[in-house]
Enzyme design. Structure first.
Site, PDB file in Angstrom:
ATOM      1  CE1 TYR A 162      -3.957   2.186   0.768  1.00 29.85           C
ATOM      2  CE2 TYR A 162      -2.554   3.131   2.469  1.00 29.85           C
ATOM      3  CZ  TYR A 162      -3.708   3.168   1.703  1.00 29.85           C
ATOM      4  OH  TYR A 162      -4.597   4.203   1.862  1.00 29.85           O
ATOM      5  CE  LYS A 166      -3.647   4.950  -1.556  1.00 32.57           C
ATOM      6  NZ  LYS A 166      -4.698   5.345  -2.526  1.00 32.57           N
TER       7      LYS A 166
END
Length: 287
Positions: A162, A166
């Site tokens: 993640y 991002k």
């Protein structure tokens, strides 16, 4: 929202991952402000339910359609954008919000867990940009808003996939903002914090841990509502905003503008550096 609706009548916003949480709140807010909104999710049931909810809400000035599509598939994204163009003839605002989590410490994470998160967050965002850009370029305007996270700005244990996705969106935001400036297409990113069905379990765990220790819940676990984000997104979506290539974070009534990474120390000399010389410089600064 009268002034906003006056500026946005006839404008179209495509919001990925908008059948729940922050994306759903943004869809409601942008529809109320006068946008025609394209709802996206992974299931027909969720998409249709969200469309009906927005249609029932009084005061909604824009139209709304729903398209079930997995943004991790380039073909599915292209078909989604093609449908939006057939229905509305344009896409003025793209919000890359769709996301999933497959949290696990790096040395226990599977390749599939890594791939799934990268596919949705990073590949999916680029697929959407790729499909929408021809229409934004032709119109000579547009706004792309990438949903990021402080995990991508600061790192977060247990979220290597993640955080990487991002962080990749941060780089994509900076690059697209420079490339698309000449077409008057603005590109920004927002790291939100809000109570949603995705964040609620983690907050509950944090609350339980704090209770067992007899401590107060740390401030970073105290989050606002998804609706708090709507005004910032409405500002970034349309003129008179001219901001591009910026990173924002928002939690409730607190929001920030993030500075780009930049060197804090620079050293140079005529000859090549030795390891001992580099070590001496670093040791002096870190002691």
């Amino acid at each position: 929202m009268g002034g906003e609706a006056g500026r946005t009548v006839g404008k179209v916003a495509l919001i990925t991952g908008s059948t729940r949480g922050i994306g759903k709140s943004l869809a409601f807010g942008m529809a109320a402000a006068g946008y025609s909104v394209v709802i996206n999710g992974t299931t027909e049931t969720g998409v249709e339910r969200t469309v009906r909810e927005i249609e029932r809400r009084s005061g909604t000035a824009g139209k709304v359609i729903g398209i079930a599509a997995d943004v991790g598939s380039h073909e599915a994204v292209q078909a989604m954008v093609d449908t939006a163009i057939e229905e509305f003839g344009r896409v003025d605002v793209l919000v890359n919000n769709a996301g999933i989590v497959r949290d696990r410490i790096s040395y226990k994470m599977s390749i599939e867990e890594w791939r799934q998160v990268i596919d949705v967050h990073l590949h999916g965002a680029f697929y959407c940009v790729y499909a929408c850009l021809p229409y934004m370029k032709e119109a000579g305007s547009g706004s792309i808003i990438n949903m990021i996270s402080t995990a991508g700005l600061e790192g977060c244990p247990g979220q290597a996939n993640y955080s990487t996705a991002k962080a990749g969106l941060v780089g994509l935001t900076y690059t697209l903002a420079q490339e698309l400036l000449r077409f008057s297409i603005r590109v920004n990113a927002v790291a939100p914090a809000a109570l949603t069905d995705m964040t609620a379990p983690f907050i509950q765990i944090a609350e339980e841990k704090a209770r067992m220790k007899g401590e107060d819940l740390p401030d970073y676990w105290k989050v606002g509502d998804p609706e708090d984000l709507i005004p910032l997104f409405l500002y970034l979506a349309e003129p008179p905003s001219t901001v591009t290539g910026s990173i924002f974070s928002m939690n409730g009534t607190r929001w920030s503008i993030w500075e780009r990474p930049h060197p804090i120390y620079t050293f140079s000399k005529e000859e090549r550096w030795t390891s001992d010389e580099i070590a001496a410089k670093i040791d002096r600064l870190t002691k």
